[in-house]
Design an enzyme around this catalytic site. Structure first.
Site, PDB file in Angstrom:
ATOM      1  N   LYS A  75       0.863  -1.193   0.000  1.00  0.00           N
ATOM      2  CA  LYS A  75       0.000   0.000   0.000  1.00  0.00           C
ATOM      3  C   LYS A  75       0.890   1.231   0.000  1.00  0.00           C
ATOM      4  O   LYS A  75       1.898   1.278   0.729  1.00  0.00           O
ATOM      5  CB  LYS A  75      -0.879  -0.030   1.254  1.00  0.00           C
ATOM      6  N   SER A 150      -9.770   1.584   2.428  1.00  0.00           N
ATOM      7  CA  SER A 150      -8.894   2.392   1.609  1.00  0.00           C
ATOM      8  C   SER A 150      -7.809   1.613   0.883  1.00  0.00           C
ATOM      9  O   SER A 150      -7.243   2.120  -0.085  1.00  0.00           O
ATOM     10  CB  SER A 150      -8.236   3.457   2.481  1.00  0.00           C
ATOM     11  N   SER A 174     -10.026  -0.883   6.552  1.00  0.00           N
ATOM     12  CA  SER A 174      -9.392  -0.730   5.235  1.00  0.00           C
ATOM     13  C   SER A 174      -8.663  -1.937   4.693  1.00  0.00           C
ATOM     14  O   SER A 174      -8.224  -1.914   3.547  1.00  0.00           O
ATOM     15  CB  SER A 174      -8.427   0.448   5.264  1.00  0.00           C
TER      16      SER A 174
HETATM   17  N1  GLN Z   1     -13.296   3.728   5.737  1.00  0.00           N
HETATM   18  C1  GLN Z   1     -12.794   4.173   7.005  1.00  0.00           C
HETATM   19  C2  GLN Z   1     -12.441   5.631   6.925  1.00  0.00           C
HETATM   20  O1  GLN Z   1     -12.736   6.209   5.941  1.00  0.00           O
HETATM   21  C3  GLN Z   1     -11.608   3.352   7.400  1.00  0.00           C
HETATM   22  C4  GLN Z   1     -10.393   3.684   6.644  1.00  0.00           C
HETATM   23  C5  GLN Z   1      -9.209   2.900   7.082  1.00  0.00           C
HETATM   24  O2  GLN Z   1      -9.333   1.863   7.739  1.00  0.00           O
HETATM   25  N2  GLN Z   1      -8.039   3.422   6.762  1.00  0.00           N
HETATM   26  O3  GLN Z   1     -11.900   6.197   7.817  1.00  0.00           O
END
Ligand code: GLN
Length: 489
Positions: A75, A150, A174
């Site tokens: 990532k 994400s 994410s």
């Molecule tokens: N979708 C969640 C957010 O927007 C989690 C994102 C994540 O785990 N980095 O914060």
């Protein structure tokens, strides 16, 4: 594509050269990534240099590491020395970290290959990879749909056969949600199990790094390489590691599963529910017992998370001011201004140009909930509710060994479907946020797809540091799926 373990074993035995594995991975990236956009940077020269080094090591008769010749995509929130790291933001465009994240150093030491950096929502804020400053990633199962987020790029790299495993980060879902949306395995370890040194920070009391893989055993092997204490991360735990790989295939007979009624509520897609119930029934056939459990504070998880995560993000992102990293935008010169106000104008111009709308929204929200006068009403209250959510799990785990539930309430949604409605985007995290707030390990494993062929993930949450139990159960779900003939794509 072969699994992590199959590749490592064939490279170790000399049946395949690491250079051949690298060539196959690169050819697959070239073929698939034009349409999918999982990668932000492909580190071609690095990849071949690593592969040649692995082959040379074997030729010298040296023992190879547990990930010998296995491509693992990263990532783009993870630092890899000398390779551009953007965290999906214009703010870091062109920045090349001078060091490796601890997880990257550990992958190198295990003789893995690092093909490149994958797309993500800007600074990992999002659930669809659409807030990336570099354009969205598409779901290989249906390119009109999102792969989740994400860590959408890392999930797609695995799902589309470009890399048998990858690393993501999970702050509120994410890793698990994109794994569910793309039909791969994704594991968020216990908070503190894996060092975050070298991860671009989003919300430090929640962030955790973990693997994606085509199969459960592959995720287990990657976890065994990246987990463990690191003095460079003060939240890193010193507890012994489990035998993650041995856990895959271990008997699940007698394990007590809890099914939380709060996770089967309004908003859950009926086909997702049917698939989850079928996977739970298969575990029952394997000898698990199933009972209902209550996690009564679940309904406050979204609000709690979006106060705490934005508060921490507003603080973490203060470092991006045009002075040390990446972008700097000089404001238009204004005569008669003091030096101090010229500096503030540079900060403002840089942050205005560098951050996208979702990141700005979070910084504003986070700064607001921390501000004098609102701190007690929002931030402090959220911390208290977080404790209640954690206690819900403690109470449930007095009676059960694992909690089983959907990873996400719906199958993958369409690109653009939720981008103009932040609240509906935030609600897609409803089932992943509670385990994040409680710091617990949780895995998403594919179960039966919908009638239209869209992937569905079963989430298995266990006690702190009991990744082994989650892996055993996930491996049992995977085995039941292959008995039913749900072959991987
Ligand atoms: N979708 C969640 C957010 O927007 C989690 C994102 C994540 O785990 N980095 O914060």
């Amino acid at each position: 594509m072969d699994t992590v373990v199959a590749i490592a074993e064939s490279v170790r035995k000399g049946e395949k050269r690491a250079v051949e594995v690298a060539e196959t991975a690169l050819a697959r990236i070239e073929e698939r990534d034009k349409d999918l956009h999982a990668f932000l940077a492909v580190a071609r020269d690095e990849l071949f240099a690593q592969a040649r080094a692995v082959d040379d090591k074997r030729a010298r008769g040296e023992a190879l590491g547990p990930l010998a010749g296995v491509p693992i995509a990263l990532k783009d929130a993870l630092c890899m020395r000398g390779v551009p790291t953007t965290s999906g933001s214009k703010m870091l465009e062109g920045w090349r970290p001078p060091y490796d994240a601890t997880v990257v150093a550990r992958l190198r030491a295990a003789d893995a290959l690092l093909p490149g950096k994958t797309n993500l929502d800007e600074f990992a804020m999002g659930s669809s990879t659409e807030s990336s400053a570099y354009g969205p990633t598409r779901n290989p199962v249906d390119p009109t749909r999102t792969p989740g987020g994400s860590s959408g790029g890392s999930a797609v790299a695995v799902a589309a056969g470009m890399s048998p495993a990858s690393l993501g980060s999970d702050t509120g879902g994410s890793i698990r949600q994109p794994a569910a949306f793309t039909g791969v395995v994704g594991l968020k370890p216990t908070y503190g199990r894996v060092s975050r040194f070298g991860l671009v920070a989003f919300a430090s009391s929640l962030d955790q790094i973990g693997p994606f893989a085509t199969d459960v055993r592959g995720a287990a092997r990657v976890l065994s390489v990246i987990a463990g204490h690191d003095p460079k991360d003060m939240t890193s735990l010193t507890a012994d590691l489990g035998d993650y790989e041995a856990a895959c295939g271990a008997s699940v007979r007698g394990l007590r599963l809890g099914v939380p009624e709060e996770y089967f509520a309004e908003g859950l897609d009926p086909e997702v529910e049917a698939s989850i119930r079928e996977a739970i029934a298969a575990l029952e056939t394997d000898g698990c017992t199933v009972r209902p459990v209550k996690l009564p504070h679940t309904r406050h998880a979204v609000a709690t998370y979006y106060v705490i995560a934005t508060a921490e993000a507003s603080s973490n992102l203060a470092r991006f001011d045009g002075v040390r990293y990446g972008l700097r935008v000089e404001p238009k010169p204004a005569s008669g201004k003091s030096q101090g106000s010229a500096l503030r104008a540079m900060y403002g111009a840089t942050r205005d140009a560098g951050f996208g709308p979702e990141v700005k929204r979070r910084i504003l929200l986070g700064t607001f909930v921390l501000s004098a006068g609102y701190y007690d009403a929002y931030y402090l209250k959220a911390q208290k509710v977080r404790t209640l959510i954690r206690r819900d799990f403690d109470a449930a785990f007095a009676d059960v060994d694992a909690i089983v539930c959907p990873t996400a309430p719906t199958p993958p949604f369409k690109l653009g479907e939720k981008t103009s409605d932040p609240l509906s985007m935030y609600l897609s995290d409803v089932y992943t946020l509670p385990a994040s707030l409680a710091g617990l390990p949780a895995i998403s494993v594919p179960c039966a797809p919908t009638r239209a062929g869209l992937p569905v993930g079963l989430q298995i949450i266990t006690r702190s540091l009991e990744e082994t139990t989650a892996l055993s159960l996930a491996a049992a779900v995977e085995a039941a799926g292959s008995r039913r003939g749900e072959g991987r794509r």
